[in-house]
Design an enzyme around this catalytic site. Sequence first.
Site, PDB file in Angstrom:
ATOM      1  N   GLN A  31      77.688 133.888  64.676  1.00 47.04           N
ATOM      2  CA  GLN A  31      77.483 132.342  65.572  1.00 47.04           C
ATOM      3  C   GLN A  31      78.096 131.360  65.288  1.00 47.04           C
ATOM      4  O   GLN A  31      79.142 131.924  63.854  1.00 47.04           O
ATOM      5  CB  GLN A  31      75.935 132.227  65.547  1.00 47.04           C
ATOM      6  CG  GLN A  31      75.092 132.410  63.868  1.00 47.04           C
ATOM      7  CD  GLN A  31      73.766 132.763  64.015  1.00 47.04           C
ATOM      8  OE1 GLN A  31      73.308 132.503  64.969  1.00 47.04           O
ATOM      9  NE2 GLN A  31      73.297 133.914  63.240  1.00 47.04           N
ATOM     10  N   HIS A  62      57.545 125.982  59.106  1.00 49.56           N
ATOM     11  CA  HIS A  62      57.331 126.738  58.135  1.00 49.56           C
ATOM     12  C   HIS A  62      56.093 127.859  57.330  1.00 49.56           C
ATOM     13  O   HIS A  62      55.374 128.694  57.648  1.00 49.56           O
ATOM     14  CB  HIS A  62      58.394 127.087  56.877  1.00 49.56           C
ATOM     15  CG  HIS A  62      59.729 127.451  57.446  1.00 49.56           C
ATOM     16  ND1 HIS A  62      60.886 126.418  56.430  1.00 49.56           N
ATOM     17  CD2 HIS A  62      60.786 128.332  57.716  1.00 49.56           C
ATOM     18  CE1 HIS A  62      61.514 127.024  56.739  1.00 49.56           C
ATOM     19  NE2 HIS A  62      61.958 128.053  57.710  1.00 49.56           N
ATOM     20  N   ASP A  86      67.046 131.597  56.337  1.00 54.38           N
ATOM     21  CA  ASP A  86      66.680 130.587  55.731  1.00 54.38           C
ATOM     22  C   ASP A  86      65.956 130.553  54.333  1.00 54.38           C
ATOM     23  O   ASP A  86      65.638 130.247  53.484  1.00 54.38           O
ATOM     24  CB  ASP A  86      66.522 129.436  56.491  1.00 54.38           C
ATOM     25  CG  ASP A  86      65.760 129.662  57.409  1.00 54.38           C
ATOM     26  OD1 ASP A  86      65.283 129.581  58.446  1.00 54.38           O
ATOM     27  OD2 ASP A  86      64.087 129.565  56.696  1.00 54.38           O
ATOM     28  N   GLU A 106      67.398 140.309  59.031  1.00 57.60           N
ATOM     29  CA  GLU A 106      68.010 138.783  59.889  1.00 57.60           C
ATOM     30  C   GLU A 106      69.454 139.725  59.656  1.00 57.60           C
ATOM     31  O   GLU A 106      70.075 140.202  58.897  1.00 57.60           O
ATOM     32  CB  GLU A 106      68.233 138.290  58.496  1.00 57.60           C
ATOM     33  CG  GLU A 106      69.682 137.095  58.575  1.00 57.60           C
ATOM     34  CD  GLU A 106      69.166 135.954  59.826  1.00 57.60           C
ATOM     35  OE1 GLU A 106      68.455 135.446  60.001  1.00 57.60           O
ATOM     36  OE2 GLU A 106      69.831 136.366  60.469  1.00 57.60           O
ATOM     37  N   ASP A 137      69.723 144.653  62.964  1.00 54.05           N
ATOM     38  CA  ASP A 137      68.906 143.639  64.187  1.00 54.05           C
ATOM     39  C   ASP A 137      67.595 144.112  64.228  1.00 54.05           C
ATOM     40  O   ASP A 137      66.840 144.907  63.717  1.00 54.05           O
ATOM     41  CB  ASP A 137      69.181 144.369  65.943  1.00 54.05           C
ATOM     42  CG  ASP A 137      69.003 144.060  67.020  1.00 54.05           C
ATOM     43  OD1 ASP A 137      69.540 143.677  67.663  1.00 54.05           O
ATOM     44  OD2 ASP A 137      68.375 143.293  66.423  1.00 54.05           O
ATOM     45  N   GLY A 138      66.919 143.449  64.388  1.00 55.29           N
ATOM     46  CA  GLY A 138      65.051 143.269  64.489  1.00 55.29           C
ATOM     47  C   GLY A 138      65.070 144.187  64.876  1.00 55.29           C
ATOM     48  O   GLY A 138      63.668 144.296  65.045  1.00 55.29           O
ATOM     49  N   ASP A 155      61.223 135.361  63.429  1.00 57.76           N
ATOM     50  CA  ASP A 155      61.482 133.197  63.130  1.00 57.76           C
ATOM     51  C   ASP A 155      62.974 133.614  63.984  1.00 57.76           C
ATOM     52  O   ASP A 155      63.953 133.602  63.382  1.00 57.76           O
ATOM     53  CB  ASP A 155      60.939 133.436  61.649  1.00 57.76           C
ATOM     54  CG  ASP A 155      61.958 132.133  61.369  1.00 57.76           C
ATOM     55  OD1 ASP A 155      62.275 131.973  59.572  1.00 57.76           O
ATOM     56  OD2 ASP A 155      62.538 131.236  62.396  1.00 57.76           O
ATOM     57  N   SER A 156      63.329 133.380  64.584  1.00 59.68           N
ATOM     58  CA  SER A 156      64.274 133.550  65.289  1.00 59.68           C
ATOM     59  C   SER A 156      64.753 132.453  66.092  1.00 59.68           C
ATOM     60  O   SER A 156      64.072 131.475  66.224  1.00 59.68           O
ATOM     61  CB  SER A 156      63.996 134.182  66.555  1.00 59.68           C
ATOM     62  OG  SER A 156      63.143 134.122  67.659  1.00 59.68           O
ATOM     63  N   THR A 157      65.766 132.353  66.550  1.00 51.25           N
ATOM     64  CA  THR A 157      67.065 131.300  67.265  1.00 51.25           C
ATOM     65  C   THR A 157      66.549 131.714  68.321  1.00 51.25           C
ATOM     66  O   THR A 157      65.494 132.474  68.936  1.00 51.25           O
ATOM     67  CB  THR A 157      68.488 131.869  67.353  1.00 51.25           C
ATOM     68  OG1 THR A 157      68.517 132.594  67.018  1.00 51.25           O
ATOM     69  CG2 THR A 157      68.965 130.936  65.853  1.00 51.25           C
TER      70      THR A 157
HETATM   71  N1  SAM Z   1      63.162 128.297  62.362  1.00 54.43           N
HETATM   72  C1  SAM Z   1      64.184 127.861  63.512  1.00 54.43           C
HETATM   73  C2  SAM Z   1      63.686 128.675  64.884  1.00 54.43           C
HETATM   74  O1  SAM Z   1      62.692 127.758  64.929  1.00 54.43           O
HETATM   75  O2  SAM Z   1      64.489 127.971  65.701  1.00 54.43           O
HETATM   76  C3  SAM Z   1      64.979 130.227  63.092  1.00 54.43           C
HETATM   77  C4  SAM Z   1      64.902 129.378  61.905  1.00 54.43           C
HETATM   78  S1  SAM Z   1      66.159 131.329  61.092  1.00 54.43           S
HETATM   79  C5  SAM Z   1      67.489 130.925  60.902  1.00 54.43           C
HETATM   80  C6  SAM Z   1      67.290 132.321  62.731  1.00 54.43           C
HETATM   81  C7  SAM Z   1      67.534 133.191  62.267  1.00 54.43           C
HETATM   82  O3  SAM Z   1      67.989 134.289  63.649  1.00 54.43           O
HETATM   83  C8  SAM Z   1      69.187 133.441  62.413  1.00 54.43           C
HETATM   84  O4  SAM Z   1      69.484 133.166  61.513  1.00 54.43           O
HETATM   85  C9  SAM Z   1      69.997 134.143  63.194  1.00 54.43           C
HETATM   86  O5  SAM Z   1      70.833 134.565  62.842  1.00 54.43           O
HETATM   87  C10 SAM Z   1      68.448 135.463  63.903  1.00 54.43           C
HETATM   88  N2  SAM Z   1      68.409 135.954  64.909  1.00 54.43           N
HETATM   89  C11 SAM Z   1      69.016 136.102  65.984  1.00 54.43           C
HETATM   90  N3  SAM Z   1      68.913 137.102  66.441  1.00 54.43           N
HETATM   91  C12 SAM Z   1      68.032 138.341  65.945  1.00 54.43           C
HETATM   92  C13 SAM Z   1      68.179 139.308  65.756  1.00 54.43           C
HETATM   93  N4  SAM Z   1      68.109 139.769  67.259  1.00 54.43           N
HETATM   94  N5  SAM Z   1      67.982 140.359  65.128  1.00 54.43           N
HETATM   95  C14 SAM Z   1      67.308 139.145  62.936  1.00 54.43           C
HETATM   96  N6  SAM Z   1      67.661 138.844  63.414  1.00 54.43           N
HETATM   97  C15 SAM Z   1      68.514 137.636  64.363  1.00 54.43           C
END
Ligand code: SAM
Length: 275
Positions: A31, A62, A86, A106, A137-138, A155-157
């Site tokens: 990204q 959080h 984060d 993450e 990958d989660g 807590d994903s994007t």
């Molecule tokens: N609090 C934020 C929200 O509600 O949108 C999310 C914050 S956190 C930075 C989101 C994280 O999810 C990102 O760092 C991203 O790289 C991660 N992410 C996305 N897809 C993922 C996956 N399949 N496995 C693990 N992490 C993943």
Amino acid sequence: MDLWFTEKQTHGAGLTLKVRETLLRERTPFQELVILDTEQYGRMLVLDGMIQTAVGDEFIYHEMITHVAMFTHPRPRRVVVIGGGDGGVVREVLKHPTVEKVVLVEIDGRVIEACRTYLPEIAACLDDPRVEIRVEDGIRHVKEHQDAYDVAIVDSTEPVGAAVGLFSPNFYADIHDCLTDDGILVAQTESPFYNQDLIKRSYAAISALFPVTRVYLAAIPTYPSGLWSFTLGSKQEDPLEVEPQPVPEFRTRYYTTKLHHAAFCLPRFVQELLV
Ligand code: SAM
């Protein structure tokens, strides 16, 4: 000349913030990663143009994604955080003295590194000995770990790119199996104004797996529409049936033991999404 950043949140709405400085901007394998210092909310992480967390209001998200589930589980010892690079959720999980292990999964290691450097107050506890960081990958992680965790926090994007699969029924089924027999899942499920279909689909998928499934809300100014939803699935305990018992040193700025229950009081238009 003033510099402004706009997050386009829908085809017709956005949030514009005055920028003091762009601290980092790079393309990771997953990204676009930007760290901004903004007048109104301080330093913030922006991924693919979407605000993820800001020093000015991160405590709300959080605390609310973490403490409702952690106080509902009778004795949370092993916790997995999917996404959350984060470090904010990890910081909140560690406020619970029963916790023996937090596994942070993450997919993008650069997010962790950037937040350690530019958002140290959020990434504050990533070096705690109880924390295990897995850059993977989660989706794969939960498939490979059965009956392993008391609480799983997603807590994903937003559901784009690598995160699309984190909102699928298969993923929720795998999460169900990676939880112990009294395990609890909580996932951020976006805005009740802009993402009603996602909330409906997530609730339907989670409630098909967990006997107790509830949605709760929090007001988060930097997130699209300012109102955010969380969906909790529990194999045994009902968050509305427990009385949270914080230890004396437990400190929060948004979550309270009364809000633990009040957050589940939903406006009618949100209730109607869940029927
Ligand atoms: N609090 C934020 C929200 O509600 O949108 C999310 C914050 S956190 C930075 C989101 C994280 O999810 C990102 O760092 C991203 O790289 C991660 N992410 C996305 N897809 C993922 C996956 N399949 N496995 C693990 N992490 C993943």
